[in-house]
Motif scaffolding. Structure first.
Motif, PDB file in Angstrom:
ATOM      1  N   THR A  50       0.813  -1.215   0.000  1.00  0.00           N
ATOM      2  CA  THR A  50       0.000   0.000   0.000  1.00  0.00           C
ATOM      3  C   THR A  50       0.848   1.268   0.000  1.00  0.00           C
ATOM      4  O   THR A  50       0.495   2.263  -0.657  1.00  0.00           O
ATOM      5  N   TYR A  51       1.948   1.247   0.758  1.00  0.00           N
ATOM      6  CA  TYR A  51       2.810   2.431   0.886  1.00  0.00           C
ATOM      7  C   TYR A  51       4.259   2.048   0.592  1.00  0.00           C
ATOM      8  O   TYR A  51       4.629   0.872   0.639  1.00  0.00           O
ATOM      9  N   SER A  52       5.089   3.048   0.369  1.00  0.00           N
ATOM     10  CA  SER A  52       6.514   2.786   0.165  1.00  0.00           C
ATOM     11  C   SER A  52       7.170   2.440   1.493  1.00  0.00           C
ATOM     12  O   SER A  52       6.672   2.804   2.566  1.00  0.00           O
ATOM     13  N   GLU A  53       8.291   1.750   1.443  1.00  0.00           N
ATOM     14  CA  GLU A  53       9.011   1.370   2.662  1.00  0.00           C
ATOM     15  C   GLU A  53       9.417   2.595   3.458  1.00  0.00           C
ATOM     16  O   GLU A  53       9.324   2.604   4.694  1.00  0.00           O
ATOM     17  N   ALA A  54       9.857   3.637   2.755  1.00  0.00           N
ATOM     18  CA  ALA A  54      10.289   4.862   3.445  1.00  0.00           C
ATOM     19  C   ALA A  54       9.134   5.509   4.205  1.00  0.00           C
ATOM     20  O   ALA A  54       9.312   5.979   5.335  1.00  0.00           O
ATOM     21  N   GLU A  55       7.940   5.532   3.613  1.00  0.00           N
ATOM     22  CA  GLU A  55       6.764   6.130   4.263  1.00  0.00           C
ATOM     23  C   GLU A  55       6.422   5.377   5.548  1.00  0.00           C
ATOM     24  O   GLU A  55       6.141   5.977   6.591  1.00  0.00           O
ATOM     25  N   VAL A  56       6.441   4.057   5.453  1.00  0.00           N
ATOM     26  CA  VAL A  56       6.063   3.246   6.612  1.00  0.00           C
ATOM     27  C   VAL A  56       7.094   3.394   7.718  1.00  0.00           C
ATOM     28  O   VAL A  56       6.736   3.544   8.904  1.00  0.00           O
ATOM     29  N   LYS A  57       8.381   3.388   7.374  1.00  0.00           N
ATOM     30  CA  LYS A  57       9.431   3.538   8.388  1.00  0.00           C
ATOM     31  C   LYS A  57       9.330   4.893   9.086  1.00  0.00           C
ATOM     32  O   LYS A  57       9.479   4.988  10.314  1.00  0.00           O
ATOM     33  N   GLU A  58       9.085   5.939   8.317  1.00  0.00           N
ATOM     34  CA  GLU A  58       8.948   7.278   8.907  1.00  0.00           C
ATOM     35  C   GLU A  58       7.752   7.325   9.858  1.00  0.00           C
ATOM     36  O   GLU A  58       7.837   7.883  10.954  1.00  0.00           O
ATOM     37  N   ALA A  59       6.642   6.710   9.437  1.00  0.00           N
ATOM     38  CA  ALA A  59       5.450   6.678  10.291  1.00  0.00           C
ATOM     39  C   ALA A  59       5.720   5.893  11.573  1.00  0.00           C
ATOM     40  O   ALA A  59       5.292   6.293  12.668  1.00  0.00           O
ATOM     41  N   CYS A  60       6.456   4.771  11.464  1.00  0.00           N
ATOM     42  CA  CYS A  60       6.802   3.974  12.654  1.00  0.00           C
ATOM     43  C   CYS A  60       7.621   4.806  13.636  1.00  0.00           C
ATOM     44  O   CYS A  60       7.404   4.735  14.859  1.00  0.00           O
ATOM     45  N   GLU A  61       8.557   5.588  13.129  1.00  0.00           N
ATOM     46  CA  GLU A  61       9.395   6.428  13.990  1.00  0.00           C
ATOM     47  C   GLU A  61       8.559   7.495  14.684  1.00  0.00           C
ATOM     48  O   GLU A  61       8.752   7.783  15.877  1.00  0.00           O
ATOM     49  N   VAL A  63       5.316   7.353  15.373  1.00  0.00           N
ATOM     50  CA  VAL A  63       4.469   6.685  16.370  1.00  0.00           C
ATOM     51  C   VAL A  63       5.290   6.326  17.603  1.00  0.00           C
ATOM     52  O   VAL A  63       4.847   6.521  18.749  1.00  0.00           O
ATOM     53  N   ALA A  64       6.505   5.819  17.406  1.00  0.00           N
ATOM     54  CA  ALA A  64       7.382   5.478  18.529  1.00  0.00           C
ATOM     55  C   ALA A  64       7.677   6.708  19.381  1.00  0.00           C
ATOM     56  O   ALA A  64       7.732   6.623  20.618  1.00  0.00           O
ATOM     57  N   SER A  65       7.829   7.851  18.738  1.00  0.00           N
ATOM     58  CA  SER A  65       8.082   9.092  19.468  1.00  0.00           C
ATOM     59  C   SER A  65       6.874   9.486  20.324  1.00  0.00           C
ATOM     60  O   SER A  65       7.021   9.923  21.474  1.00  0.00           O
ATOM     61  N   LEU A  66       5.672   9.315  19.770  1.00  0.00           N
ATOM     62  CA  LEU A  66       4.453   9.620  20.526  1.00  0.00           C
ATOM     63  C   LEU A  66       4.292   8.685  21.721  1.00  0.00           C
ATOM     64  O   LEU A  66       3.861   9.103  22.806  1.00  0.00           O
ATOM     65  N   VAL A  67       4.625   7.426  21.523  1.00  0.00           N
ATOM     66  CA  VAL A  67       4.556   6.462  22.626  1.00  0.00           C
ATOM     67  C   VAL A  67       5.527   6.876  23.732  1.00  0.00           C
ATOM     68  O   VAL A  67       5.188   6.875  24.927  1.00  0.00           O
ATOM     69  N   LYS A  68       6.743   7.240  23.346  1.00  0.00           N
ATOM     70  CA  LYS A  68       7.757   7.654  24.310  1.00  0.00           C
ATOM     71  C   LYS A  68       7.324   8.891  25.086  1.00  0.00           C
ATOM     72  O   LYS A  68       7.586   9.020  26.285  1.00  0.00           O
ATOM     73  N   ASP A  69       6.625   9.795  24.401  1.00  0.00           N
ATOM     74  CA  ASP A  69       6.181  11.048  25.036  1.00  0.00           C
ATOM     75  C   ASP A  69       4.890  10.884  25.828  1.00  0.00           C
ATOM     76  O   ASP A  69       4.359  11.865  26.366  1.00  0.00           O
ATOM     77  N   GLY A  70       4.363   9.666  25.918  1.00  0.00           N
ATOM     78  CA  GLY A  70       3.146   9.421  26.706  1.00  0.00           C
ATOM     79  C   GLY A  70       1.880   9.923  26.038  1.00  0.00           C
ATOM     80  O   GLY A  70       0.929  10.316  26.709  1.00  0.00           O
ATOM     81  N   GLU A  71       1.833   9.867  24.701  1.00  0.00           N
ATOM     82  CA  GLU A  71       0.662  10.332  23.974  1.00  0.00           C
ATOM     83  C   GLU A  71      -0.012   9.231  23.167  1.00  0.00           C
ATOM     84  O   GLU A  71      -1.004   9.476  22.492  1.00  0.00           O
ATOM     85  N   LEU A  72       0.521   8.026  23.241  1.00  0.00           N
ATOM     86  CA  LEU A  72      -0.100   6.871  22.584  1.00  0.00           C
ATOM     87  C   LEU A  72       0.165   5.611  23.404  1.00  0.00           C
ATOM     88  O   LEU A  72       1.252   5.452  23.963  1.00  0.00           O
ATOM     89  N   PHE A  73      -0.834   4.739  23.462  1.00  0.00           N
ATOM     90  CA  PHE A  73      -0.717   3.451  24.156  1.00  0.00           C
ATOM     91  C   PHE A  73      -0.276   3.629  25.613  1.00  0.00           C
ATOM     92  O   PHE A  73       0.564   2.891  26.123  1.00  0.00           O
ATOM     93  N   THR A  74      -0.852   4.621  26.269  1.00  0.00           N
ATOM     94  CA  THR A  74      -0.510   4.869  27.672  1.00  0.00           C
ATOM     95  C   THR A  74      -1.274   3.914  28.587  1.00  0.00           C
ATOM     96  O   THR A  74      -2.307   3.360  28.223  1.00  0.00           O
ATOM     97  N   LYS A  75      -0.763   3.749  29.788  1.00  0.00           N
ATOM     98  CA  LYS A  75      -1.382   2.850  30.761  1.00  0.00           C
ATOM     99  C   LYS A  75      -2.489   3.561  31.528  1.00  0.00           C
ATOM    100  O   LYS A  75      -2.482   4.771  31.689  1.00  0.00           O
ATOM    101  N   ASP A  76      -3.415   2.763  32.022  1.00  0.00           N
ATOM    102  CA  ASP A  76      -4.515   3.291  32.834  1.00  0.00           C
ATOM    103  C   ASP A  76      -4.015   3.488  34.263  1.00  0.00           C
ATOM    104  O   ASP A  76      -3.686   2.525  34.958  1.00  0.00           O
ATOM    105  N   GLU A  77      -3.982   4.748  34.689  1.00  0.00           N
ATOM    106  CA  GLU A  77      -3.497   5.057  36.031  1.00  0.00           C
ATOM    107  C   GLU A  77      -4.630   5.339  37.016  1.00  0.00           C
ATOM    108  O   GLU A  77      -4.375   5.715  38.158  1.00  0.00           O
ATOM    109  N   TYR A  78      -5.870   5.164  36.562  1.00  0.00           N
ATOM    110  CA  TYR A  78      -6.995   5.595  37.386  1.00  0.00           C
ATOM    111  C   TYR A  78      -7.696   4.479  38.162  1.00  0.00           C
ATOM    112  O   TYR A  78      -8.431   4.749  39.100  1.00  0.00           O
ATOM    113  N   GLU A  79      -7.482   3.231  37.765  1.00  0.00           N
ATOM    114  CA  GLU A  79      -8.274   2.156  38.367  1.00  0.00           C
ATOM    115  C   GLU A  79      -8.058   2.062  39.873  1.00  0.00           C
ATOM    116  O   GLU A  79      -8.999   1.847  40.633  1.00  0.00           O
TER     117      GLU A  79
END
Length: 455
Positions: A50-61, A63-79
């Protein structure tokens, strides 16, 4: 937990636990869908057609940055936070005063049975109302801001007592360092200049009941003789809204199986000049002809999408209005306790009958199983209060893994009880509509942000 969806041309990703929202391109959207369960190499291979390898790799990077910054796939701290809810001291901050168990309309869907609430017609006396305000002050702890809603039936059928109680409340403010915010819900039949003048001085918010187009409104909200009420109330509501500078009110309607095209009713109200609008789904048993059914959901979802898109277009042309169910605060919003446990019914908020009985909210009035006490003796059924204290998104199996849980706070306890027999379940049709509204509300925010960037 992440929720992804597409709406009106936007790819939207909500990180549920942090509340972070991302509007992304197609490649990032598809990468996020695979990210938790695949390595970057596997994602590249999966999306290579569907996409070029470069596009997918850039998107992965990215997303990884957002995860590191606590903006994606964060844990539930409220339970764990919720475990202390029952231990919290109970502070009452709001009362719904059933100032009149009587009504001059015969709305077909009325849960209050034309104002009678499974009982008899009665107006609240000044003495009962006064004791209710005294109870609120005495049980509000250090909280300064308190709220009292004059409700019915039709409150204007007991207008003098409303005025007398507001006067009493204002006197008590000075003595106890409290601040009362009074609100009023009315069908408008008895609305006049004197009522408007008083309300504009004393009422923090006024709810004006109207269902939308004339044929829809008159069918569901007639007088007892069958005559419609639309022509009588619309000019009054228009005058009232203008007198409040199109603020601190809303016209509030109910849509049913008879008007699944309810977006037209919302837009009709906007075209009448109203800027604050709420049109909400009826809640009724399947046996009622006007009840919403599961098979209605696709049509209703399409209506919400249609309404959201139209609101974006009207915003661009300077003809915007607020729709209550699309109003969402993505930055501040309610505190954690509110996000987890909702409206506070049965604990912070109580309904008071004309004769002074306490119930968890107006929708439980008349059900003796939920009679909690009265204005003279206070809350005696602390077991009911404790049950409502523990009613939260983690006590409901349907809510625990739902992306909407921090926006709807677990939904309405009364609807849960009426459909499932306990307050820790959820009204399924209501849940589906709530989720759709949240998706549309976030889309509107995305469109507004785009408009700001474009200037």
């Amino acid at each position: 937990m992440v929720h992804q969806y597409k709406n009106n041309g936007y790819n939207i990703v909500l990180d549920v636990n942090s509340g972070a929202i991302h509007v992304v391109d197609d490649v990032s959207y598809d990468v996020i869908a695979l990210y938790e369960d695949h390595t970057p190499e596997e994602i590249v291979a999966e999306l290579s057609g569907t996409y070029s390898e470069a596009e997918v790799k850039e998107a992965c990077e990215e997303v990884a940055s957002l995860v590191k910054d606590g903006e994606l796939f964060t844990k539930d701290e409220y339970e764990n936070y919720i475990m202390d809810f029952k231990k919290r001291p109970t502070v009452v901050k709001a009362l719904c005063l059933h100032i009149a168990h009587d009504c001059n309309l015969a709305c077909r869907y009325c849960f209050a049975e034309e104002g009678e609430y499974h009982g008899h017609r009665e107006l609240m006396s000044y003495e009962v109302g006064k004791k209710a305000l005294d109870f609120l002050i005495a049980n509000s702890g250090s909280r300064r801001n308190l709220e009292v809603d004059f409700f019915g039936g039709e409150p204007l059928m007991n207008w003098q007592v409303v005025k007398d109680l507001v006067k009493y409340g204002r006197e008590q403010e000075k003595l106890h360092d409290k601040n009362f915010r009074f609100t009023l819900t009315t069908n408008g039949v008895l609305l006049n200049d004197e009522v408007m003048e008083f309300a504009n001085k004393e009422m923090g918010n006024v709810v004006l009941s109207i269902d939308g187009r004339k044929e829809i409104h008159d069918h569901m909200r007639p007088f007892r003789n069958g005559k419609g009420s639309y022509d009588l109330i619309v000019p009054k509501f228009q005058q009232f809204a203008e007198s409040r500078n199109q603020d601190k009110y809303y016209v509030r309607g109910t849509f049913t199986h008879y008007n699944l095209d309810f977006a037209d009713d919302v837009l009709h109200l906007a075209d009448l000049g109203f800027k604050q609008i709420s049109v909400e789904p009826v809640v009724a048993e399947d046996s009622e002809e006007y009840a919403l059914r599961e098979e209605d959901l696709p049509k209703l979802f399409a209506e919400y999408d249609k309404l959201a898109a139209e609101m974006v277009e009207r915003k661009k042309s300077g003809k915007d209005f607020n729709f209550f169910h699309f109003m969402i605060d993505l930055e501040g919003g309610p505190c954690v306790a509110k996000r987890l446990s909702g409206c506070g019914s049965g604990t912070e908020y109580l309904a008071v009958t004309p004769w002074g009985d306490f119930y968890p909210c107006h929708q439980f009035v008349g059900n003796e199983e939920f009679l909690m006490g009265n204005v003279w003796d206070g809350v005696k059924r602390t077991d009911i209060r404790d049950e409502f204290k523990c009613c939260n998104v983690y006590a409901k199996e349907k809510c625990r893994n739902c992306f909407a849980r921090f926006y709807c706070s677990g939904g309405c306890a009364a609807n849960s009880y009426h459909f499932h027999g306990n307050i820790n379940d959820a009204y399924d049709i209501g849940c589906e509509l709530q989720k759709k509204r949240i998706e549309c509300a976030i889309m509107i925010k995305a469109a507004e942000a785009e408009m700001e960037v474009e200037g």
